[in-house]
Design a protein around this motif. Structure first.
Motif, PDB file in Angstrom:
ATOM      1  N   CYS A 165       0.847  -1.192   0.000  1.00 44.46           N
ATOM      2  CA  CYS A 165       0.000   0.000   0.000  1.00 44.46           C
ATOM      3  C   CYS A 165       0.880   1.238   0.000  1.00 44.46           C
ATOM      4  CB  CYS A 165      -0.944   0.016   1.198  1.00 44.46           C
ATOM      5  SG  CYS A 165      -0.142   0.215   2.799  1.00 44.46           S
ATOM      6  N   ASN A 166       0.250   2.382  -0.337  1.00 46.03           N
ATOM      7  CA  ASN A 166       1.000   3.623  -0.224  1.00 46.03           C
ATOM      8  C   ASN A 166       0.227   4.635   0.602  1.00 46.03           C
ATOM      9  OD1 ASN A 166      -0.733   4.648  -2.521  1.00 46.03           O
ATOM     10  ND2 ASN A 166       0.716   6.322  -2.402  1.00 46.03           N
ATOM     11  N   ILE A 167       0.987   5.423   1.329  1.00 51.44           N
ATOM     12  CA  ILE A 167       0.460   6.492   2.171  1.00 51.44           C
ATOM     13  C   ILE A 167       1.269   7.741   1.844  1.00 51.44           C
ATOM     14  CG2 ILE A 167       0.169   7.343   4.516  1.00 51.44           C
ATOM     15  CD1 ILE A 167       0.164   4.453   5.469  1.00 51.44           C
ATOM     16  N   SER A 168       0.593   8.762   1.381  1.00 48.06           N
ATOM     17  CA  SER A 168       1.229  10.027   1.072  1.00 48.06           C
ATOM     18  C   SER A 168       2.431   9.813   0.150  1.00 48.06           C
ATOM     19  CB  SER A 168       1.609  10.759   2.358  1.00 48.06           C
ATOM     20  OG  SER A 168       2.058  12.063   2.092  1.00 48.06           O
ATOM     21  N   THR A 169       3.622  10.042   0.627  1.00 48.58           N
ATOM     22  CA  THR A 169       4.817   9.953  -0.222  1.00 48.58           C
ATOM     23  C   THR A 169       5.530   8.616  -0.101  1.00 48.58           C
ATOM     24  OG1 THR A 169       6.255  10.855   1.489  1.00 48.58           O
ATOM     25  CG2 THR A 169       5.199  12.437   0.024  1.00 48.58           C
ATOM     26  N   SER A 170       4.963   7.661   0.608  1.00 44.57           N
ATOM     27  CA  SER A 170       5.685   6.428   0.915  1.00 44.57           C
ATOM     28  C   SER A 170       4.866   5.175   0.629  1.00 44.57           C
ATOM     29  CB  SER A 170       6.086   6.415   2.387  1.00 44.57           C
ATOM     30  OG  SER A 170       6.899   7.529   2.693  1.00 44.57           O
ATOM     31  N   PHE A 171       5.572   4.063   0.534  1.00 47.18           N
ATOM     32  CA  PHE A 171       4.970   2.747   0.368  1.00 47.18           C
ATOM     33  C   PHE A 171       5.318   1.898   1.581  1.00 47.18           C
ATOM     34  CE2 PHE A 171       5.172   4.362  -3.890  1.00 47.18           C
ATOM     35  CZ  PHE A 171       4.028   3.864  -4.505  1.00 47.18           C
ATOM     36  N   LEU A 172       4.405   0.987   1.950  1.00 47.73           N
ATOM     37  CA  LEU A 172       4.625   0.077   3.071  1.00 47.73           C
ATOM     38  C   LEU A 172       4.576  -1.361   2.587  1.00 47.73           C
ATOM     39  CD1 LEU A 172       2.267   1.557   5.827  1.00 47.73           C
ATOM     40  CD2 LEU A 172       4.725   1.899   5.578  1.00 47.73           C
ATOM     41  N   ASP A 173       5.373  -2.225   3.243  1.00 45.76           N
ATOM     42  CA  ASP A 173       5.288  -3.659   2.964  1.00 45.76           C
ATOM     43  C   ASP A 173       4.280  -4.291   3.915  1.00 45.76           C
ATOM     44  OD1 ASP A 173       6.563  -4.137   5.434  1.00 45.76           O
ATOM     45  OD2 ASP A 173       8.489  -4.610   4.517  1.00 45.76           O
ATOM     46  N   GLU A 174       4.111  -5.607   3.826  1.00 45.32           N
ATOM     47  CA  GLU A 174       3.093  -6.290   4.638  1.00 45.32           C
ATOM     48  C   GLU A 174       3.386  -6.251   6.134  1.00 45.32           C
ATOM     49  OE1 GLU A 174       4.813 -10.825   4.150  1.00 45.32           O
ATOM     50  OE2 GLU A 174       2.995 -10.243   3.110  1.00 45.32           O
ATOM     51  N   ASN A 175       4.612  -5.906   6.518  1.00 44.89           N
ATOM     52  CA  ASN A 175       4.976  -5.791   7.921  1.00 44.89           C
ATOM     53  C   ASN A 175       4.917  -4.358   8.441  1.00 44.89           C
ATOM     54  OD1 ASN A 175       5.574  -8.593   8.279  1.00 44.89           O
ATOM     55  ND2 ASN A 175       7.423  -8.243   7.072  1.00 44.89           N
ATOM     56  N   GLY A 176       4.410  -3.445   7.597  1.00 47.05           N
ATOM     57  CA  GLY A 176       4.314  -2.052   8.010  1.00 47.05           C
ATOM     58  C   GLY A 176       5.620  -1.288   7.901  1.00 47.05           C
ATOM     59  N   ARG A 210       8.578   0.723   5.813  1.00 48.49           N
ATOM     60  CA  ARG A 210       8.681   1.574   4.635  1.00 48.49           C
ATOM     61  C   ARG A 210       9.503   0.893   3.560  1.00 48.49           C
ATOM     62  NH1 ARG A 210      11.496   7.125   5.301  1.00 48.49           N
ATOM     63  NH2 ARG A 210      12.498   7.123   3.301  1.00 48.49           N
ATOM     64  N   VAL A 211       9.014   0.974   2.328  1.00 44.91           N
ATOM     65  CA  VAL A 211       9.723   0.437   1.169  1.00 44.91           C
ATOM     66  C   VAL A 211      10.418   1.610   0.485  1.00 44.91           C
ATOM     67  CG1 VAL A 211       9.452  -0.662  -1.088  1.00 44.91           C
ATOM     68  CG2 VAL A 211       8.069  -1.438   0.864  1.00 44.91           C
ATOM     69  N   HIS A 212      11.724   1.565   0.437  1.00 50.42           N
ATOM     70  CA  HIS A 212      12.476   2.638  -0.225  1.00 50.42           C
ATOM     71  C   HIS A 212      12.488   2.396  -1.732  1.00 50.42           C
ATOM     72  CE1 HIS A 212      13.895   4.389   3.522  1.00 50.42           C
ATOM     73  NE2 HIS A 212      14.010   3.145   3.954  1.00 50.42           N
ATOM     74  N   TYR A 213      12.375   3.469  -2.501  1.00 48.94           N
ATOM     75  CA  TYR A 213      12.362   3.365  -3.959  1.00 48.94           C
ATOM     76  C   TYR A 213      12.933   4.646  -4.546  1.00 48.94           C
ATOM     77  CZ  TYR A 213       8.248   6.328  -3.619  1.00 48.94           C
ATOM     78  OH  TYR A 213       7.413   7.368  -3.345  1.00 48.94           O
ATOM     79  N   ASP A 214      13.340   4.581  -5.803  1.00 48.60           N
ATOM     80  CA  ASP A 214      14.013   5.706  -6.448  1.00 48.60           C
ATOM     81  C   ASP A 214      13.152   6.967  -6.527  1.00 48.60           C
ATOM     82  OD1 ASP A 214      16.228   4.103  -6.805  1.00 48.60           O
ATOM     83  OD2 ASP A 214      15.681   3.533  -8.852  1.00 48.60           O
ATOM     84  N   GLY A 215      11.847   6.821  -6.695  1.00 49.26           N
ATOM     85  CA  GLY A 215      10.975   7.977  -6.884  1.00 49.26           C
ATOM     86  C   GLY A 215      10.632   8.740  -5.625  1.00 49.26           C
ATOM     87  N   GLU A 216      11.081   8.279  -4.468  1.00 50.44           N
ATOM     88  CA  GLU A 216      10.753   8.954  -3.203  1.00 50.44           C
ATOM     89  C   GLU A 216      11.120  10.432  -3.205  1.00 50.44           C
ATOM     90  OE1 GLU A 216      10.925   6.722   1.019  1.00 50.44           O
ATOM     91  OE2 GLU A 216      12.469   6.151  -0.393  1.00 50.44           O
ATOM     92  N   ALA A 217      12.235  10.755  -3.803  1.00 55.95           N
ATOM     93  CA  ALA A 217      12.722  12.143  -3.805  1.00 55.95           C
ATOM     94  C   ALA A 217      11.896  13.037  -4.723  1.00 55.95           C
ATOM     95  CB  ALA A 217      14.188  12.179  -4.221  1.00 55.95           C
ATOM     96  N   ARG A 218      10.938  12.460  -5.462  1.00 56.23           N
ATOM     97  CA  ARG A 218      10.093  13.250  -6.362  1.00 56.23           C
ATOM     98  C   ARG A 218       8.697  13.488  -5.801  1.00 56.23           C
ATOM     99  NH1 ARG A 218       8.658  10.920 -11.004  1.00 56.23           N
ATOM    100  NH2 ARG A 218       8.892   8.811 -10.245  1.00 56.23           N
ATOM    101  N   MET A 219       8.417  12.971  -4.608  1.00 52.47           N
ATOM    102  CA  MET A 219       7.080  13.056  -4.014  1.00 52.47           C
ATOM    103  C   MET A 219       6.927  14.325  -3.167  1.00 52.47           C
ATOM    104  SD  MET A 219       5.628  10.134  -4.966  1.00 52.47           S
ATOM    105  CE  MET A 219       4.501   9.327  -3.859  1.00 52.47           C
ATOM    106  N   ILE A 220       5.733  14.919  -3.230  1.00 52.00           N
ATOM    107  CA  ILE A 220       5.429  16.111  -2.445  1.00 52.00           C
ATOM    108  C   ILE A 220       4.298  15.763  -1.484  1.00 52.00           C
ATOM    109  CG2 ILE A 220       4.563  18.481  -2.502  1.00 52.00           C
ATOM    110  CD1 ILE A 220       5.869  18.738  -5.283  1.00 52.00           C
TER     111      ILE A 220
END
Length: 153
Positions: free
Chosen positions: A80-91, A93-103
């Motif tokens: 799932c995603n919340i605001s500028t971030s994505f979460l895995d099944e354990n809650g 944060r999933v880091h990804y390249d596009g994080e620095a482009r989110m507002i």
């Protein structure tokens, strides 16, 4: 009869995702945008939407994220995603390249809000809810833990 609840809305006039980190920094330096984000950090109650991690997700359909980018975060375990971030099944944060482009607010900023109400809909809701219950402390403290099996039906 006075309810004791007062609220004010503010509109974040910015795209959720921009092309580069430099473009994000440019937007965040605009007082109209930074003032809204600062006000959001100070709220006592937040109503947030939880996004799905599929090619049908609003973030993909709106053109902010490509199918390839979504597949990339899926491969990293995002449910799932919340605001500028994505979460895995354990809650986590999933880091990804596009994080620095989110507002928007970060997970840590949302976690600091005393009361958070999450709106979730769509396929795979039980996996999202399990992830969120690990992550969003106020839900568990206020309403008790809801197991994903209670959501099916």
């Amino acid at each position: 009869m006075k309810s004791g609840v007062s609220s004010q809305s503010k509109l974040l006039n910015a795209p959720a995702v921009v092309a580069t980190a430099q473009a994000r920094d440019f937007f965040l330096n605009e007082s109209e945008i930074s003032d809204v984000l600062e006000a959001a950090r100070k709220v006592s109650l937040a109503l947030i939407g939880i996004g799905q991690v599929t090619e049908q997700a609003a973030i993909v359909r709106s053109g902010y994220f490509s199918d390839e980018e979504m597949k990339g975060v899926q491969m990293k375990g995002a449910v799932c995603n919340i605001s500028t971030s994505f979460l895995d099944e354990n809650g986590e944060r999933v880091h990804y390249d596009g994080e620095a482009r989110m507002i928007g607010l970060t997970l840590d900023e949302i976690k600091a809000i005393p009361n958070v109400i999450a709106i979730v809909a769509g396929n795979g809701v039980s996996a999202w809810m399990y992830s969120l219950q690990i992550w969003i402390r106020p839900i568990e403290q206020s309403f008790g833990r809801i197991h994903p099996a209670q959501l099916s039906g």
